[in-house]
Design a protein around this motif. Structure first.
Motif, short mmCIF file in Angstrom:
data_model
loop_
_atom_site.label_atom_id
_atom_site.label_comp_id
_atom_site.label_asym_id
_atom_site.label_seq_id
_atom_site.Cartn_x
_atom_site.Cartn_y
_atom_site.Cartn_z
N ARG A 194 -4.65 -7.00 -5.30
CA ARG A 194 -4.44 -5.74 -6.01
C ARG A 194 -3.77 -4.71 -5.10
O ARG A 194 -2.89 -3.97 -5.53
N ALA A 195 -4.16 -4.68 -3.83
CA ALA A 195 -3.55 -3.74 -2.90
C ALA A 195 -2.06 -4.03 -2.73
O ALA A 195 -1.23 -3.12 -2.72
N HIS A 196 -1.71 -5.32 -2.63
CA HIS A 196 -0.29 -5.68 -2.51
C HIS A 196 0.47 -5.38 -3.80
O HIS A 196 1.59 -4.87 -3.77
N ASP A 197 -0.15 -5.67 -4.95
CA ASP A 197 0.52 -5.44 -6.22
C ASP A 197 0.80 -3.96 -6.46
O ASP A 197 1.78 -3.59 -7.12
N HIS A 198 -0.07 -3.10 -5.93
CA HIS A 198 0.12 -1.66 -6.10
C HIS A 198 0.84 -1.03 -4.90
O HIS A 198 0.94 0.19 -4.81
N HIS A 199 1.35 -1.89 -4.02
CA HIS A 199 2.14 -1.44 -2.86
C HIS A 199 1.37 -0.43 -2.01
O HIS A 199 1.97 0.48 -1.42
N GLU A 200 0.06 -0.61 -1.93
CA GLU A 200 -0.75 0.33 -1.15
C GLU A 200 -0.89 -0.11 0.30
O GLU A 200 -1.21 0.70 1.17
N GLY A 201 -0.66 -1.39 0.57
CA GLY A 201 -0.81 -1.88 1.93
C GLY A 201 -2.27 -1.98 2.35
O GLY A 201 -3.18 -1.62 1.60
N LEU A 202 -2.46 -2.46 3.57
CA LEU A 202 -3.81 -2.71 4.06
C LEU A 202 -4.18 -1.86 5.27
O LEU A 202 -5.21 -2.10 5.90
N ASP A 203 -3.34 -0.85 5.60
CA ASP A 203 -3.60 -0.06 6.80
C ASP A 203 -4.96 0.63 6.75
O ASP A 203 -5.70 0.65 7.74
#
Length: 250
Positions: A194-203
């Motif tokens: 979900r984080a990748h799909d929403h382009h939020e990244g993992l930082d």
């Protein structure tokens, strides 16, 4: 829900039980749904009735289904599933997505348990425990920005949490961490996707995990509990359980 879309069956009753259980855990059938009849299962998978009965016995023993004479077979409520049964833990291994209610239930348990485990780890961790936690965190950092490394990243993430369970040096929590490993990795995969799909990244997630490591290293038990809770608050956002704006109000 029908049997359509399920993978082909190869092997004996244990393999058939695994196939059907994984479909249940992934939400192919919902609690209260009628489960396929023995004859339908025999026809669909081209197996004997004895093999089907043995497979269904495993599903019944782990609380996934209920068989009643004259009323057929139904999927039991999630509250009746024996989620800490080693057999269910084994069935859950490798599932890409879990039934949404099951995700929420597992998350609720982790939110209650992992701050306690982190607090114990801060008090009991030895040098080897700290090395395992740091190695897993550094692996997460190396793989976070690589779209082709989602599986290794998830494995490092679950290794991070597992190392904290082990660092508690409490026999029950250590065993709990082992049993929960498949469910934790399923949640991690879901939140990561979900984080990748929403382009939020993992930082943000990486920073929060790093704060858990630092608190445990400093033997700051209260800080470790708060940092672990902050990690799970991020997970709740990534899973869509809460909205990101809700965190600022707490």
């Amino acid at each position: 829900m029908t049997l359509d879309g399920l993978p082909r069956h190869h092997g004996g009753a244990d393999d058939l039980a695994r196939l059907l259980a994984r479909a249940l855990l992934a939400g192919h059938w919902q609690p209260g749904d009628a489960f396929p009849r023995e004859l339908d299962l025999c026809d669909h998978f081209a197996v004997s009735r004895n093999q089907v009965r043995n497979a269904l016995a495993s599903l019944t023993a782990t609380g996934l289904i209920e068989r009643t004479a004259g009323r057929g077979t139904r999927v039991r409520d999630i509250g009746d599933w024996h989620l800490l049964d080693p057999l269910i833990s084994e069935w859950m291994t490798g599932i890409d997505s879990l039934e949404p209610q099951l995700i929420r239930e597992i998350f609720a348990f982790r939110y209650a348990a992992e701050p306690v485990v982190a607090e114990l780890a801060a008090e009991a961790a030895d040098s080897q425990d700290l090395a395992r936690i740091e190695t897993a965190w550094r692996g997460m950092c190396r793989t976070a920005d690589d779209p082709d490394a989602r599986l290794p990243h998830a494995e490092y993430d679950v290794a991070f949490h597992d190392a904290i369970y082990q660092a508690s040096h409490n026999l029950v929590w250590r065993q709990m961490g082992h049993l929960l490993r498949p469910s934790i990795i399923a949640l991690i995969k879901s939140s990561q996707d979900r984080a990748h799909d929403h382009h939020e990244g993992l930082d943000d997630s990486l920073a929060r995990h790093g704060q858990v490591l630092e608190a445990i290293r400093r033997r700051h038990s209260g800080g470790a509990a708060r940092a672990a809770r902050a990690v799970l608050q991020r997970t709740a956002i990534d899973l869509g359980i809460v909205d990101a704006s809700a965190e600022s109000t707490h």
